[in-house]
Design a protein around this motif. Structure first.
Motif, short mmCIF file in Angstrom:
data_model
loop_
_atom_site.label_atom_id
_atom_site.label_comp_id
_atom_site.label_asym_id
_atom_site.label_seq_id
_atom_site.Cartn_x
_atom_site.Cartn_y
_atom_site.Cartn_z
N TRP A 56 0.85 -1.19 0.00
CA TRP A 56 0.00 0.00 0.00
C TRP A 56 0.88 1.25 0.00
O TRP A 56 2.10 1.19 0.15
N HIS A 110 -3.96 3.53 0.91
CA HIS A 110 -4.69 2.80 -0.13
C HIS A 110 -3.82 1.75 -0.80
O HIS A 110 -2.59 1.88 -0.89
N SER A 111 -4.50 0.71 -1.25
CA SER A 111 -3.84 -0.37 -1.97
C SER A 111 -3.42 0.13 -3.34
O SER A 111 -4.10 0.92 -3.97
N GLN A 157 -9.39 -0.74 -2.06
CA GLN A 157 -9.55 -0.54 -0.62
C GLN A 157 -8.79 0.69 -0.13
O GLN A 157 -7.66 0.94 -0.57
N THR A 158 -9.40 1.39 0.82
CA THR A 158 -8.76 2.56 1.42
C THR A 158 -9.06 2.60 2.92
O THR A 158 -10.11 2.14 3.37
N PHE A 218 -12.87 2.41 6.75
CA PHE A 218 -12.29 1.42 5.85
C PHE A 218 -13.30 1.09 4.75
O PHE A 218 -14.38 0.56 5.01
N ASN A 219 -12.97 1.42 3.50
CA ASN A 219 -13.79 1.09 2.34
C ASN A 219 -13.24 -0.19 1.72
O ASN A 219 -12.06 -0.25 1.35
N TYR A 220 -14.11 -1.21 1.56
CA TYR A 220 -13.61 -2.51 1.09
C TYR A 220 -14.71 -3.26 0.35
O TYR A 220 -15.88 -2.83 0.31
N ASN A 221 -14.35 -4.42 -0.23
CA ASN A 221 -15.30 -5.14 -1.09
C ASN A 221 -15.73 -6.50 -0.56
O ASN A 221 -16.82 -6.95 -0.88
N THR A 222 -14.89 -7.18 0.21
CA THR A 222 -15.24 -8.50 0.72
C THR A 222 -14.90 -8.59 2.21
O THR A 222 -14.03 -7.86 2.70
N ASP A 262 -11.33 -8.81 3.48
CA ASP A 262 -10.49 -7.60 3.49
C ASP A 262 -10.38 -6.98 4.87
O ASP A 262 -9.48 -6.17 5.12
N PHE A 295 -7.75 -4.00 7.89
CA PHE A 295 -8.17 -2.98 8.83
C PHE A 295 -7.84 -3.39 10.26
O PHE A 295 -7.37 -2.57 11.06
#
Length: 281
Positions: free
Chosen positions: A148, A160-161, A166-167, A245-249, A252, A256
């Protein structure tokens, strides 16, 4: 002033407080290695580790990084009563060579000069390698994944990645109420758990985006993703910290968790050891 460092001993000792000075001298000792490899020598007659390691893949291989600001004891066998061979400082990278479920779970590890066992408590180590972020202006230190990067503005710092969306967004304010309402437009609350971040107890709130999937944000922008996790920390009467933390799965969330479990800040709660466990096992 912001610095990215491995093993910021002087700053960490100052932040954690004089009450832990003797612990930190042992837990945070390094030799200047940029990878933070633990180099504490084994105690006399204690160079051989023992214990039954599993041969399974997954947890029984790869690198793990020490998250605990106090460091982590390396023991001769998979037990807290076993001989302590050395201490791996926060940021130290240990190579996992085995794993056992006994006594709550332990990893067999190899440091630069020490082989032994460390507890598998997920709040104390994390898979992969990490970089340390330290900022006197933002008044916190934390570890973020080596793959990151981060960007700062007067209002916040965004981790961020470089390979995904993800952030982690960190913001400072005088009071928790200054951050506004929790959640965000288009998000529904889905869960809550209590976490302790360097002695400060707070809620980790989880949200799921409803309706149409949000558009992918620009790289490095803390835009909405499918899932959102938030922590609001009251550090003292005039200081607060927000983590988004903004993420998708769901998987992830490990990123965090590693971030907030490695955090330190110069406020009273963080300067005192937890009453139940003053030193990592």
């Amino acid at each position: 002033m912001t610095a990215v460092r491995y093993g910021d001993v002087a700053m960490r000792t100052r932040w954690i407080g004089a009450a832990l000075a003797s612990v930190l001298l042992a837990a945070c000792a390094t030799t200047g290695s940029p990878t933070g490899i633990a180099t504490n020598p084994p105690v006399p007659g204690g160079a051989t580790s023992s214990g039954k390691a599993s041969s399974s893949a997954g947890p029984a291989s790869g690198a793990r990084t020490v998250l605990s600001p106090l460091g982590l004891n390396i023991r001769q066998s998979a037990s807290v009563s076993s001989t302590r061979l050395g201490t791996a400082a926060q940021g130290a990278v240990l190579q996992v060579t085995g794993h056992t479920d006994q006594n709550g779970g332990w990893y067999q590890v190899q440091g630069q000069t020490v082989s032994g066992w460390v507890t598998a408590d997920p709040t104390l180590t994390a898979a992969g390698q990490f970089t340390q972020y330290s900022s006197q202006d933002r008044q916190f230190s934390a570890l973020y994944p080596q793959s990151w990067t981060f960007a700062e503005s007067p209002a916040n710092v965004v981790f961020h990645s470089t390979a995904a969306d993800q952030t982690i967004l960190a913001r400072n304010a005088a009071h928790v109420a200054d951050f506004g309402a929790s959640g965000g437009g288009g998000f529904n609350a889905t869960g809550q758990e209590t976490v302790i971040v360097c002695g400060v107890t707070a809620n980790l709130n989880e949200y799921t985006h409803s309706g149409a999937p949000p558009a992918s944000p620009a790289p490095g922008t803390p835009g909405p993703l499918a899932l959102l996790a938030q922590i609001r920390l009251r550090l003292d009467a005039t200081h607060a910290l927000a983590l988004d933390f903004n993420y998708n799965t769901a998987a992830d969330l490990d990123v965090f968790s590693a971030f907030y479990n490695s955090m330190t800040f110069p406020f009273p709660q963080c300067q005192l050891p937890a009453p139940a466990s003053p030193s990592p096992t």
